[in-house]
Every structure is written in C-alpha cells, then in structure tokens.
Design a protein around this motif. Sequence first.
Motif, short mmCIF file in Angstrom:
data_model
loop_
_atom_site.label_atom_id
_atom_site.label_comp_id
_atom_site.label_asym_id
_atom_site.label_seq_id
_atom_site.Cartn_x
_atom_site.Cartn_y
_atom_site.Cartn_z
N THR A 139 1.06 -1.13 -0.40
CA THR A 139 -0.23 -0.09 0.04
C THR A 139 0.85 1.21 0.32
O THR A 139 1.23 1.61 1.16
N PRO A 140 0.41 2.16 -0.65
CA PRO A 140 1.82 3.19 -1.34
C PRO A 140 1.24 4.30 -0.86
O PRO A 140 0.14 4.62 -0.43
N THR A 141 2.31 4.81 0.50
CA THR A 141 1.18 6.15 0.66
C THR A 141 2.27 7.22 0.19
O THR A 141 3.15 7.43 -0.20
N THR A 142 1.96 8.41 1.02
CA THR A 142 3.05 10.13 0.82
C THR A 142 2.55 10.48 1.93
O THR A 142 2.25 10.32 3.24
N PRO A 143 4.40 11.12 1.61
CA PRO A 143 4.24 12.45 2.38
C PRO A 143 2.51 13.28 3.41
O PRO A 143 2.05 13.13 4.35
N GLU A 144 1.93 13.24 2.22
CA GLU A 144 0.84 13.98 2.31
C GLU A 144 -0.28 13.35 3.18
O GLU A 144 -0.69 13.96 4.18
N LEU A 145 -0.10 11.83 2.84
CA LEU A 145 -1.61 11.23 3.79
C LEU A 145 -1.04 11.09 4.92
O LEU A 145 -1.64 11.25 5.79
N VAL A 146 0.48 10.70 5.35
CA VAL A 146 1.25 11.04 7.05
C VAL A 146 0.58 12.11 7.07
O VAL A 146 0.17 12.20 8.49
N ALA A 147 0.77 12.67 6.93
CA ALA A 147 0.54 14.53 7.50
C ALA A 147 -0.84 14.35 7.87
O ALA A 147 -1.15 15.33 8.77
N GLY A 148 -1.83 14.27 6.97
CA GLY A 148 -3.20 14.65 7.42
C GLY A 148 -3.45 13.33 8.31
O GLY A 148 -4.35 13.51 10.15
N GLU A 149 -3.07 12.40 8.94
CA GLU A 149 -3.04 11.30 10.43
C GLU A 149 -2.58 12.15 11.37
O GLU A 149 -3.11 11.34 12.51
N ALA A 150 -1.33 13.01 11.36
CA ALA A 150 -0.94 13.64 12.00
C ALA A 150 -1.66 14.95 12.64
O ALA A 150 -1.19 15.53 13.65
N PHE A 151 -2.00 15.34 11.58
CA PHE A 151 -2.84 16.53 11.96
C PHE A 151 -3.51 16.72 13.80
O PHE A 151 -3.95 17.57 13.80
N VAL A 152 -4.11 15.74 13.49
CA VAL A 152 -5.19 15.65 15.46
C VAL A 152 -4.33 15.84 16.56
O VAL A 152 -4.11 16.67 16.95
N TYR A 153 -2.89 15.83 16.00
CA TYR A 153 -2.22 16.00 17.26
C TYR A 153 -1.72 16.99 17.25
O TYR A 153 -1.10 18.19 17.99
N LEU A 154 -0.87 17.21 15.48
CA LEU A 154 -0.42 18.51 15.17
C LEU A 154 -0.73 20.34 16.47
O LEU A 154 -0.74 21.03 16.52
#
Length: 464
Positions: A139-154
């Motif tokens: 399953t490929p991912t991108t920095p953009e997708l990981v950033a979206g997952e991190a958003f709630v903590y950021l």
Amino acid sequence: MRLFSTTLLALSLLGTLPTACCSNPSPSTNSCQAPDETPSDPGSVQVTKLGSGELKAAGQTWPYQLLKLEVPGRAATYAQWFPPRKPGVSPVVMLTKPYDGITWTGEAVDAKWAARGSGLHPDDSEPHYGPGSSSIAYTPTTPELVAGEAFVYLFHDFGVLAVFGRFYAGGDLQNDRDDMNAGLRFLAQADHVDTTRIGVFGGSWGGYEALYAAADAPATVVPSVGVALSSLSDFAQEVDYVSRVVPSRVSDPVMRSRYQQFFEPYFRRIHATTGGDPGTPGSDYTRWTAAHLASTVQTPFLILHDDWDTLIPVEHTRALVAQAPQRFTSLYLQNLAAVKWNTLPPDHGPLLTQYGSVIITLSLGHLIVKLGAAEQPLLIPHAQGTVRAWLQGVRAAQEQGRDVSDVVPRLLELTDPRVQMFEASLGTLQPGAAFVAQEINAVWGTGFTDANVRSALAPGLPTP
C-alpha cells in the motif's frame, strides 16, 4: 495483519481537508528528493534530512522533514518528522507504520515496490522468499497522507514522528524492532521534545512495534503512554495459534489454506529471528513473549481488541494484561454470538471494522488527555451516532452478564474538563462531559448531566 488508518477521522477535526506539499518534489515520484548528506547530529543516531515539506490546514502551517536514521551496525530507518512549533518543549506522538510504502528513501527496494503499485505482489525482497511463498499486500503512501494522519496531534501542538517499518522491504522481527528503537533514539536528541510526554501508537503489526519499542526504549525517552490496537504481543503463542489452534478449530480445508497462506510471510520473518518454531533445536523466543514485555515495558498501555479477532486471538491480550495489570489496560469489543470459525475469514474482527471510528475516538482521547497540558483545550473528533451505537452493543453484552467494566474508564477520559467533542459533519463542539451524559442517557434511560456524570459513572455503568 493490516489495520484501518486513522487518517480520515484525524482529517475531520476541523471539517477541512489539510493539504501538504513537499518543498522539493520529484516529478517522477511526487516525493521529496533533496538530500542533505550532512547529519544534523552525529550522536547515538545519525540523522540525514532527505527532504522537507509542510502541512497547511485551518489557516496554519506545520513543517515536516523526511529523515534517514542510522544507528551503527543496523540497517537504515526512515521517518517523517513534524517538529514541535512552540517555544520550549512539547509532547510528541510516535506512530508506528509497518506497511506504508514510501518512495523518497533513494533505496532500490522502495523504487521497485513503488513501480509495482498497490496490490498483492511476490514477497521477493524478503531473503527467505522461495517456491511456495505467499505474496504480500503493498500500500503506497505519501508524505501528504501521513501529514493528514498527524494533523489531529499537530493541532494540539504536539510533535509527530512517523517511523516506517517497511514490511515489504524484507528483513525480520529484529529489523522492525530496530526501526522503532531508532525512532526513540532520534527523539532523545531532537530539539523541543518533552521527553516526559512521549506517546506511541500502532495497530496490529504496528501494535507489536509499539509494544516492543517501549520495551527497548532508552532510559531518557521511555514513552509515558501507549495505545495498541489488536496488537501481536507474544510470538511463541502466535506460532502455536496458527500451527495448532487454528487447525483444531477450522475444519474447512479452504479456510485452513487461507490461514496458512496469510501467515506464511510472517512466519518467515519470525523464524529468521527466532531460529524456528518454539521448542525446536536452536530456537529462542525469550525476547519475543508476553513475559518479556511484562518484565521490561514501563509504559502504561491501553490495548483494544475484538474478541472475534482470528489473526491475533484476544486470549493473547488477556494473558499479557494478566501478567502486568498495573502496566497494561484493555478494552474488549465483545461480539454477542459465538465465533463461527469455518465462515469467519482471517481478520481482526467485525466490531473493529464496525466501530472503527469509535476505536479511534477512544484511542485519541486516551493519548491526547494523557499528553495534553493541564489547562489546554483538547478537541476529540467523533462521528455522529457511532459512540451511541457502540454503547448499545455494550448494554446488550451487559444484559448477557458479560464483564463490561473496561468501558467506564474510557468514557471518563472523555469527560475530562479540557475535552471538547468535535463532530465534523455537523461542525459542532460539545463539552466531553455533556456528550458522555447525553449518550449514556440515550442508551440506559438515565438522567445524568455534565455536572454529575463523572461521579455517577464512578461505580460503573448503569444497570440495564
């Protein structure tokens, strides 16, 4: 042993879709390819910045870095780092990412898998692959997708470190464990990290990585809280489960074959580290069991598990909790009927899927409440009606005489005075105590209020 992503619920926090971009994207891979070969710190882990970018959401910007982490004598580890933005020190959440396919490392193995694309492919980067070996999912991912997952903590001014285990790249159990340890070593020397407030989160194989990361944590960066979903904790028990328990329960030969095909790549990685099945000459599981975790993990963990999990049976979590109840706390999703082994496929359980957004709400609530500052407003996302539907299932289990005492502690966390529950589709904010009182009243017919719900729940859930 794949699990749902937290991305969609994390993105819902403000009802907007955050956007992220690399400052130096590669046209061919849409990834950040601007290597800076000068290590930022030559200490216990050498850090090389391979790229950078930023997440933009809610009128704010969070920069991130794509890192290569090198510990002497080990293979390189790759991570995406969102440094805290506030002056001083801030909490950090480490996300374990065992399966995400990344393209920005510069390694040939990542380029090979990226060219294959999403789907099932031969597990041929693993050194013990051969005739009869099963394929694995990529399953490929991108920095953009990981950033979206991190958003709630950021959004809560936490730093976030996503550490990629790259299951598809081969290796063994120790390699995955080393990757997570490299992440914690990095946090030990990173700027602006409150080393007394580090959280770790992972599910399934990533749950194993979270638990064992805590077991190996350097003394200066022991995580203060962890959450693991459907986590593999004891590899000796898991081998026994697949080899002996599943055949004793599953009579259908087609279903048996599905189990064997699914677990074959995992067994190759397990055996590469342990030397074979438990009890065989030369095998050693001493560092891969619940007893090892119970004796080494200092981090308090919340472990959530569906009791119809046919990949990692719930009995494994029960056994881990029993060994160190002061360290491991559980929340069980209880199905009301008996599991039908010949028809239920290898899976983490139907309730984990049905109540996926609830599980993320409870997990985020646990992490954010534990890591947030004393006077800090805490926004916990939820999806309309889902918590109530879950509680209706809890009441049905209660009516069957099941033990549901593990539910109240999770609800009480949501009643923390700092918590506001956010529902994205309606755009509503509601104090956590008022939300919990409302949901309890709707399911049990009580008359609790935000002022008394905490004391009312202290003895346990209402009687049906």
